[in-house]
Design an enzyme around this catalytic site. Sequence first.
Site, PDB file in Angstrom:
ATOM      1  N   GLU A  38      -0.713   2.034   2.668  1.00 34.21           N
ATOM      2  CA  GLU A  38      -0.831   1.065   3.776  1.00 34.21           C
ATOM      3  C   GLU A  38      -2.287   0.698   4.009  1.00 34.21           C
ATOM      4  OE1 GLU A  38      -2.010  -0.357   7.412  1.00 34.21           O
ATOM      5  OE2 GLU A  38      -2.319   1.746   6.991  1.00 34.21           O
ATOM      6  N   GLY A  55      -3.904  -2.276   1.974  1.00 32.47           N
ATOM      7  CA  GLY A  55      -3.641  -3.645   2.458  1.00 32.47           C
ATOM      8  C   GLY A  55      -4.423  -3.928   3.729  1.00 32.47           C
ATOM      9  N   GLU A  56      -4.498  -2.934   4.591  1.00 29.22           N
ATOM     10  CA  GLU A  56      -5.226  -3.069   5.862  1.00 29.22           C
ATOM     11  C   GLU A  56      -6.703  -3.363   5.594  1.00 29.22           C
ATOM     12  OE1 GLU A  56      -4.484   0.188   8.527  1.00 29.22           O
ATOM     13  OE2 GLU A  56      -6.288  -0.169   9.704  1.00 29.22           O
ATOM     14  N   ARG A  57      -7.269  -2.656   4.617  1.00 28.62           N
ATOM     15  CA  ARG A  57      -8.701  -2.839   4.319  1.00 28.62           C
ATOM     16  C   ARG A  57      -8.974  -4.202   3.697  1.00 28.62           C
ATOM     17  NH1 ARG A  57      -9.181   3.464   2.325  1.00 28.62           N
ATOM     18  NH2 ARG A  57      -9.323   4.264   4.461  1.00 28.62           N
ATOM     19  N   GLY A 113      -8.632  -6.906   6.317  1.00 25.92           N
ATOM     20  CA  GLY A 113      -9.792  -6.805   7.213  1.00 25.92           C
ATOM     21  C   GLY A 113     -11.014  -7.443   6.562  1.00 25.92           C
TER      22      GLY A 113
END
Length: 395
Positions: A254, A257-259, A262
């Site tokens: 997860e 994808g978050e990084r 961002g």
Amino acid sequence: MATTDTVLRPDHASRRRHFIFTEEHDQLRESIGSFVEKELQPHAQEWEESTFPNWVFQRMGELGFLGLSYPEEYGGQGGDYYCNLVLAEEMTKSNSGGLAMGVAVHTDMATPPIFLFGTEEQRQRYLVPAIKGEKISCLGITEPDAGSDVAGTKTRAVRDGDEYVINGSKTYITNGHRADFIVLVTKTDPDAGYDGFSLFLVDMDLPGVIREKKLEKLGMHASDTALLAFQDVRVPAEAILGQEGKGFYHIMWELQGERLIGAAGCVAGAQRCFDRTLEFAKERTAFGRPIGRFQVIRHKFAEMATKIEAARQMVYTTAWRFEHGEYPVREISMAKLHASRVAVEVADECIQIHGGAGYMKEYGVERVWRDMRLNRIGAGTDEIMLDVIGRSYGI
Ligand SMILES: Cc1cc2nc3c(=O)[nH]c(=O)nc-3n(C[C@H](O)[C@H](O)[C@H](O)COP(=O)(O)OP(=O)(O)OC[C@H]3O[C@@H](n4cnc5c(N)ncnc54)[C@H](O)[C@@H]3O)c2cc1C
């Protein structure tokens, strides 16, 4: 026949899109951008004071913006990963980092694990209403004593018959006050090391879920940030998301994808701040000329533009690899590290170019600086990114 004039004339104004994007992405960009400018941007200032309202999710759900890359059978638009980049980029037009973050937590952080690891029943119960904007999500990884060190998680889920009983606390949780459910990182077997973690989908209205403080912060003011407690919260065994004992690996997936999303937001935010400051530098005069005409200021823009462009290429190339099925953890970490540093540097330089005006709320660049500063901490700090990158070379 080519002439010196046609071949050698620099094409600074070229609007050629990057090769990862198509005409459909352009259309999507146009429709998200105009929605953000018309319906969200006018409220930016007000929401800095009050946090943004929940209708934003409902409205974005109606417009199909909360499920751009999810399949149509779940109410999504069936697009590719680049559509999520477009959303992250266009959300910066809201002039509200907190709003963009609250939406990104929902679309690119809390819901992807449900789609990838969830059962059909979990997808129907959580993902479908999340895409419609009827249920708001949050993601609970960080704890008061475990941030960078996710392995230090203390929140426990203990099996009791057909249920699990959850105890622990989570902090700095974006959307934590408004969320209908949380994707929660717990330890189910404290003796099993990395194989002792499990994710749970927990309804936030269950007895024992306590939304403690709304935390006050430096920036991202339009988002709500919560300290949460879980006291003997009982969930059915089917609330486990993904494989029992594999939660650590699920959440590491997860985070990639978050990084990356961002990083895309950082590049777009930096570009926007650059553009506004460029206009300012053309208009503001000192010593009888626009300040942009001083070489020192011109060079600041040249430095910023070069950094932004390099960060953008890193994000797009890494997204291209991600979209093609690779799992480029090293490059995602590099893109996240570089783009968030660039965003903070650019915002800082833009304040400098504005002079005293840069320090005033009216011009908006101080907000960009405060908002962007989070990106060097959240979703993995600079130091952790450097460690991931360094370790990837076997040292
Ligand atoms: C506004 C905001 C919103 C957030 N939203 C969420 C959310 O929705 N969900 C969620 O789960 N979390 C969220 N977070 C938490 C965020 O991801 C963490 O703050 C971040 O991972 C850092 O953890 P920490 O704050 O505990 O810092 P720590 O881990 O305590 O780090 C403190 C310092 O030590 C350094 N450090 C730690 N370990 C090492 C190491 N091994 N090597 C070198 N240096 C090291 C760090 O880089 C940092 O400089 C949010 C945070 C903020 C501020």
